[in-house]
Design an enzyme around this catalytic site. Structure first.
Site, PDB file in Angstrom:
ATOM      1  N   LEU A 267      48.979  66.818  30.705  1.00  0.00           N
ATOM      2  CA  LEU A 267      50.322  67.413  31.080  1.00  0.00           C
ATOM      3  C   LEU A 267      50.182  67.071  32.649  1.00  0.00           C
ATOM      4  O   LEU A 267      49.250  67.441  33.273  1.00  0.00           O
ATOM      5  CB  LEU A 267      50.768  68.615  30.969  1.00  0.00           C
ATOM      6  N   ASP A 268      51.586  66.836  33.291  1.00  0.00           N
ATOM      7  CA  ASP A 268      51.164  66.751  34.913  1.00  0.00           C
ATOM      8  C   ASP A 268      51.127  68.215  35.320  1.00  0.00           C
ATOM      9  O   ASP A 268      51.323  69.119  34.710  1.00  0.00           O
ATOM     10  CB  ASP A 268      52.912  66.289  35.480  1.00  0.00           C
ATOM     11  N   ARG A 269      50.644  68.218  36.607  1.00  0.00           N
ATOM     12  CA  ARG A 269      50.162  69.535  37.016  1.00  0.00           C
ATOM     13  C   ARG A 269      51.264  70.463  37.203  1.00  0.00           C
ATOM     14  O   ARG A 269      51.034  71.683  37.031  1.00  0.00           O
ATOM     15  CB  ARG A 269      49.647  69.385  38.369  1.00  0.00           C
TER      16      ARG A 269
ATOM     17  N   THR B 194      54.032  70.551  35.295  1.00  0.00           N
ATOM     18  CA  THR B 194      54.558  70.810  34.097  1.00  0.00           C
ATOM     19  C   THR B 194      54.012  71.887  33.274  1.00  0.00           C
ATOM     20  O   THR B 194      52.641  71.895  33.267  1.00  0.00           O
ATOM     21  CB  THR B 194      54.482  69.570  33.237  1.00  0.00           C
TER      22      THR B 194
ATOM     23  N   ARG C 257      60.509  61.943  33.979  1.00  0.00           N
ATOM     24  CA  ARG C 257      60.919  62.176  35.208  1.00  0.00           C
ATOM     25  C   ARG C 257      61.492  61.017  35.802  1.00  0.00           C
ATOM     26  O   ARG C 257      62.376  61.138  36.355  1.00  0.00           O
ATOM     27  CB  ARG C 257      59.630  62.523  36.168  1.00  0.00           C
TER      28      ARG C 257
END
Length: 334
Positions: A154-156, A158, A268
């Site tokens: 997961l993105d930081r 998120t 995104r």
């Protein structure tokens, strides 16, 4: 894990550096099936991810003397060649420092896997200027665990559901499900503007590139782009939020976003490409709106991995997990 050192430590008169030399690492059973980029992250502590991908692309990293890609999966007995990588003594010292022990709220925890709820602002693993992430903290918190590996990322910024495997067999099984699109991944995202009810599918290829400073970015591209990767996102409107004139905020839409492909920054970029960027997104969002929502208490990107469906790696039973919105997001939309 066998480590074989070749060559002499490299000399660098311009700065103090940690010793750098060619290393040959023999892959053991515990690393079987792991992606090469993930394998390297564990053996090149403190080296930025952008540099790791660069030495793979350049052919400096080899398996059994052959060129490979980041997606190549290592197998027991493979010999991985790591080139000399120079990092400063300060970075090397920091990389050797253990991460602080931390366990995270678990939605499922059995002998095969953990499904945890990741908070925003925490990377899933160390690298790119981050000393440690969820996986390093989890390993420190569970020293008796023989095997803990990230199933996906997961993105930081998120928050939401993140899977960690406790066994190699579980890791391979779950990663195969992600790769074969047998999982169901739905996020909650707050976007700028009123999302059109008839806009339910975004099917646009994405192209990854690096900026001059080495930062990774993604953009929508055309179907004839040889580097474009087909990406499909499904959108459902959960709630429309009326404008808040007194706070200077426009209408916004809370969306349920299901991804059929798992590309970098897919949600995104896809939402932003439709003129409805995610609120708080500092890469692809509306920076003026981001400043206004920060004044109203929203200090992060509004993207949350809400629901995940998969087959349990041992029983095969279909599992559905949900992680409700964290308080800072729920309070903002309510």
């Amino acid at each position: 894990m066998k480590h074989i050192i070749e060559g002499k430590p490299a000399q660098d008169r311009s700065q103090n550096t940690a010793a750098a030399s060619v290393r040959l690492i023999e892959v053991d059973e515990d690393s079987a099936g792991q992606r090469l980029d993930n394998f390297l992250m564990r053996h090149l502590k403190g080296v930025p991810k952008t540099h790791v991908y660069r030495i793979i692309r350049s052919g400096e990293v080899r398996i059994n003397k052959g060129r490979v890609s980041a997606e190549t999966r290592v197998q027991p007995g493979d010999v991985v060649r790591l080139p000399p990588v120079r990092i400063s003594d300060k970075v090397a010292e920091k990389a050797e420092r253990p991460a602080p022990a931390k366990d995270f709220p678990a939605l499922l925890d059995d002998e095969h896997m953990i499904a945890l709820s990741k908070p925003a602002g925490v990377a899933v693993h160390g690298g790119s200027g981050v000393s440690f992430g969820v996986i390093e903290q989890l390993r420190q918190a569970r020293p008796d665990a023989k095997f803990l590996e990230l199933v996906h990322r997961l993105d930081r910024e998120t928050s939401g559901i993140l899977l960690v495997a406790k066994k190699r067999s579980a890791l391979i099984n779950l990663q195969d499900q992600f790769r074969e699109r047998e999982t169901g991944k739905t996020y909650l995202a707050l976007v700028q503007g009123a999302w059109p009810a008839n806009k339910k599918v975004i099917d646009l290829p994405l192209h990854k590139y690096l900026q001059a400073d080495g930062e990774r970015r993604v953009r929508v591209t055309t179907a004839d782009d040889p580097d474009g990767m087909r990406s499909i996102t499904l959108v459902k409107v959960r709630k429309l939020i009326e404008p808040r004139p007194l706070q200077g905020l426009p209408a916004m839409s809370l969306l349920e976003v299901t991804i059929k492909t798992g590309r970098t920054h897919q949600i995104r970029v896809h939402l932003s490409s439709q003129g409805h960027p995610i609120v708080g997104d500092d890469k692809y969002g509306d920076f003026d709106l981001n400043r206004r929502v920060q004044k109203q208490g929203l200090k992060r990107m509004f993207l949350h991995a809400w629901r995940l469906q998969f087959n349990h790696p041992a029983s095969g039973e279909r599992v559905e997990l949900r992680a409700e919105l964290p308080p800072e997001l729920a309070d903002f939309v309510n």
